[in-house]
Scaffold this motif. Structure first.
Motif, mmCIF file in Angstrom:
data_model
loop_
_atom_site.group_PDB
_atom_site.id
_atom_site.type_symbol
_atom_site.label_atom_id
_atom_site.label_comp_id
_atom_site.label_asym_id
_atom_site.label_seq_id
_atom_site.Cartn_x
_atom_site.Cartn_y
_atom_site.Cartn_z
ATOM 1 N N ILE A 184 0.870 -1.172 0.000
ATOM 2 C CA ILE A 184 0.000 0.000 0.000
ATOM 3 C C ILE A 184 0.911 1.227 0.000
ATOM 4 O O ILE A 184 1.909 1.268 0.715
ATOM 5 C CB ILE A 184 -0.899 0.003 1.246
ATOM 6 C CG1 ILE A 184 -1.927 -1.141 1.171
ATOM 7 C CG2 ILE A 184 -1.598 1.345 1.430
ATOM 8 C CD1 ILE A 184 -2.686 -1.353 2.460
ATOM 9 N N ARG A 200 -8.978 7.195 -1.159
ATOM 10 C CA ARG A 200 -8.352 5.901 -1.426
ATOM 11 C C ARG A 200 -8.800 5.451 -2.805
ATOM 12 O O ARG A 200 -9.994 5.415 -3.099
ATOM 13 C CB ARG A 200 -8.763 4.872 -0.389
ATOM 14 C CG ARG A 200 -8.255 3.470 -0.716
ATOM 15 C CD ARG A 200 -8.873 2.421 0.174
ATOM 16 N NE ARG A 200 -8.405 1.096 -0.206
ATOM 17 C CZ ARG A 200 -8.873 -0.040 0.313
ATOM 18 N NH1 ARG A 200 -9.819 0.003 1.226
ATOM 19 N NH2 ARG A 200 -8.409 -1.200 -0.097
ATOM 20 N N ARG A 206 -4.982 0.620 -3.964
ATOM 21 C CA ARG A 206 -3.980 0.551 -2.883
ATOM 22 C C ARG A 206 -3.178 1.850 -2.773
ATOM 23 O O ARG A 206 -2.102 1.872 -2.170
ATOM 24 C CB ARG A 206 -3.052 -0.642 -3.117
ATOM 25 C CG ARG A 206 -3.804 -1.971 -2.976
ATOM 26 C CD ARG A 206 -2.928 -3.154 -3.316
ATOM 27 N NE ARG A 206 -1.851 -3.388 -2.348
ATOM 28 C CZ ARG A 206 -2.034 -3.978 -1.165
ATOM 29 N NH1 ARG A 206 -3.238 -4.338 -0.769
ATOM 30 N NH2 ARG A 206 -0.988 -4.201 -0.375
ATOM 31 N N TYR A 262 -3.329 5.811 -1.458
ATOM 32 C CA TYR A 262 -4.013 6.769 -0.595
ATOM 33 C C TYR A 262 -3.365 8.145 -0.792
ATOM 34 O O TYR A 262 -2.139 8.258 -0.857
ATOM 35 C CB TYR A 262 -3.873 6.402 0.873
ATOM 36 C CG TYR A 262 -4.572 5.138 1.308
ATOM 37 C CD1 TYR A 262 -5.662 5.186 2.164
ATOM 38 C CD2 TYR A 262 -4.116 3.886 0.875
ATOM 39 C CE1 TYR A 262 -6.298 4.020 2.593
ATOM 40 C CE2 TYR A 262 -4.753 2.723 1.290
ATOM 41 C CZ TYR A 262 -5.835 2.790 2.150
ATOM 42 O OH TYR A 262 -6.458 1.640 2.552
ATOM 43 N N ALA A 299 -7.500 5.545 8.667
ATOM 44 C CA ALA A 299 -7.960 4.755 7.530
ATOM 45 C C ALA A 299 -7.045 3.564 7.271
ATOM 46 O O ALA A 299 -7.506 2.453 6.983
ATOM 47 C CB ALA A 299 -8.044 5.641 6.282
ATOM 48 N N LEU A 300 -5.743 3.782 7.377
ATOM 49 C CA LEU A 300 -4.796 2.686 7.139
ATOM 50 C C LEU A 300 -4.973 1.571 8.165
ATOM 51 O O LEU A 300 -4.953 0.381 7.812
ATOM 52 C CB LEU A 300 -3.363 3.213 7.174
ATOM 53 C CG LEU A 300 -2.944 4.077 5.979
ATOM 54 C CD1 LEU A 300 -1.584 4.719 6.245
ATOM 55 C CD2 LEU A 300 -2.901 3.263 4.694
ATOM 56 N N ARG A 329 -7.679 0.743 9.786
ATOM 57 C CA ARG A 329 -8.910 0.006 9.481
ATOM 58 C C ARG A 329 -8.708 -0.929 8.293
ATOM 59 O O ARG A 329 -9.093 -2.102 8.326
ATOM 60 C CB ARG A 329 -10.054 0.972 9.196
ATOM 61 C CG ARG A 329 -10.518 1.777 10.408
ATOM 62 C CD ARG A 329 -11.822 2.484 10.132
ATOM 63 N NE ARG A 329 -11.693 3.470 9.056
ATOM 64 C CZ ARG A 329 -11.401 4.747 9.231
ATOM 65 N NH1 ARG A 329 -11.178 5.199 10.468
ATOM 66 N NH2 ARG A 329 -11.321 5.575 8.219
ATOM 67 N N ASP A 330 -8.081 -0.410 7.236
ATOM 68 C CA ASP A 330 -7.954 -1.189 6.008
ATOM 69 C C ASP A 330 -6.904 -2.293 6.121
ATOM 70 O O ASP A 330 -6.922 -3.252 5.344
ATOM 71 C CB ASP A 330 -7.632 -0.264 4.835
ATOM 72 C CG ASP A 330 -8.780 0.685 4.521
ATOM 73 O OD1 ASP A 330 -9.900 0.438 5.018
ATOM 74 O OD2 ASP A 330 -8.571 1.661 3.781
ATOM 75 N N LEU A 331 -5.988 -2.166 7.075
ATOM 76 C CA LEU A 331 -4.995 -3.221 7.300
ATOM 77 C C LEU A 331 -5.525 -4.334 8.196
ATOM 78 O O LEU A 331 -4.809 -5.294 8.485
ATOM 79 C CB LEU A 331 -3.728 -2.615 7.921
ATOM 80 C CG LEU A 331 -2.844 -1.796 6.979
ATOM 81 C CD1 LEU A 331 -1.817 -0.999 7.775
ATOM 82 C CD2 LEU A 331 -2.150 -2.685 5.955
ATOM 83 N N GLY A 332 -6.771 -4.204 8.632
ATOM 84 C CA GLY A 332 -7.378 -5.255 9.442
ATOM 85 C C GLY A 332 -7.376 -4.987 10.926
ATOM 86 O O GLY A 332 -7.612 -5.899 11.724
ATOM 87 N N ALA A 342 -9.439 -2.763 12.670
ATOM 88 C CA ALA A 342 -10.585 -1.880 12.920
ATOM 89 C C ALA A 342 -10.884 -1.762 14.411
ATOM 90 O O ALA A 342 -11.153 -0.669 14.923
ATOM 91 C CB ALA A 342 -11.811 -2.384 12.158
ATOM 92 N N GLU A 362 -8.218 0.318 15.955
ATOM 93 C CA GLU A 362 -8.322 1.722 15.537
ATOM 94 C C GLU A 362 -9.332 2.472 16.375
ATOM 95 O O GLU A 362 -9.104 3.626 16.769
ATOM 96 C CB GLU A 362 -8.698 1.782 14.049
ATOM 97 C CG GLU A 362 -8.734 3.190 13.463
ATOM 98 C CD GLU A 362 -10.090 3.853 13.582
ATOM 99 O OE1 GLU A 362 -10.160 5.100 13.528
ATOM 100 O OE2 GLU A 362 -11.105 3.124 13.742
#
Length: 322
Positions: free
Chosen positions: A109, A158, A161, A163, A177-178, A180-183, A185, A188
């Motif tokens: 990313i 976004r 991949r 941002y 945001a990163l 959350r999107d990296l798993g 959540a 975060e």
């Protein structure tokens, strides 16, 4: 992702926002603390052995990543003198290019903070993609990278991949945001609470203002125009400008294009909307009265224009800016 920690590399240019760099790693470290095990590893990379900000805050850096990247964050260079800032971004872009290419090969990313969108633009990574950038750079970015679908009204965009975010502390939105999107959540949400982070912001237009209000100008043509816009905003039209400046319509259009990189009509519109934003922020005047004060006569048309250009209707802009 496999079971190894997500590896993040943060690129530090020759000057950068130390608070953003520090906050990102604090967020990563908190994720590790919450998890009770290493979930995110990180390191700073720069072309100098120890990157130091203008106030003298030093960060230990490496010349290149120590392992395969899952995430590359490119930090911005601060500055408001547009020609000097753009020249510095162009110089830094040459040094960031090999790292960006390496991140592409790793399938990482890639995130550009603030003006670092120039690095991705130079690399061609933003072509035909949606992207945002610091609001004070949007005009130059649109001219330099016409293949990019710029939307500088947004704080964060976004696209796949990639941002991009705009403005110094949009780095907070990027970090959230990163995660959350990296798993991460769940983590975060806890990080936001532990760091007492402000509510998410989606639009950066409420933060815009003419840089001519802040920076000294050495441009007589621009100065005369700005004086007229402050004193006689309601009278501004092409005929008025031509008469006041002693210029024919053709010469007037050429001067705007050569010196301001815009058209007279667009410049007038921008000045009126800037005045409307100021009145919405600083007064309790109704929308109709503001419409008339800045030179428009139809409230519905003014509201539609404001919403289209600014990204928010006048009433919502007032709510978010106060």
């Amino acid at each position: 992702m496999d079971n190894r920690p997500v590896h993040a590399v943060i690129w530090l240019p020759s000057t950068f926002y130390s608070a953003v760099a520090a906050t990102l790693v604090e967020m990563f470290e908190l994720v590790n603390t919450i998890r009770g095990a290493p979930a995110i590893s990180f390191e700073f990379v720069a072309r100098q052995a120890n990157a130091t900000t203008t106030p003298g805050i030093a960060f230990h850096t490496r010349r290149e990543p120590s392992q395969r990247m899952d995430l590359l964050v490119l930090l911005a260079m601060p500055g408001m003198q547009i020609p000097e800032l753009v020249a510095a971004l162009e110089e830094e872009s040459r040094h960031a290019a090999p790292l960006i290419a390496s991140a592409q090969r790793d399938g990482a990313i890639i995130a550009a903070h603030c003006g670092a969108g120039y690095f991705l633009g130079d690399a061609g990574l933003l072509d035909r993609k949606r992207a945002t950038i610091s609001w004070w750079l949007k005009t130059d970015a649109q001219r330099r990278f016409p293949k990019v679908r710029w939307d500088a009204s947004r704080v964060l965009i976004r696209d796949g991949r990639i941002y991009t975010c705009g403005g110094g502390f949009s780095g907070l939105e990027l970090g959230k945001a990163l995660l959350r999107d990296l798993g991460f959540a769940r983590e975060e949400r806890l990080v936001r609470k532990l760091l007492v982070l402000p509510p998410s912001r989606q639009i950066q237009t409420p933060y815009e203002f003419p840089l001519t209000d802040l920076l000294p100008s050495q441009e007589p043509f621009r100065d005369r125009l700005e004086t007229m816009s402050r004193k006689q905003l309601g009278a501004l039209d092409l005929a008025f400008l031509g008469a006041q400046l002693g210029l024919s319509p053709r010469t007037l259009a050429r001067r705007f294009s050569d010196e301001l990189h815009t058209t007279p009509g667009r410049w007038i519109q921008d000045r009126r909307l800037e005045a409307a934003k100021t009145l919405l922020e600083s007064t309790k005047l109704g929308i109709a009265e503001i419409c008339y004060q800045v030179g428009y006569r139809d409230t519905a048309s003014f509201s539609r224009l404001f919403n289209r250009v600014v990204g928010l209707p006048p009433g919502e802009y007032r709510r978010q800016s106060q």
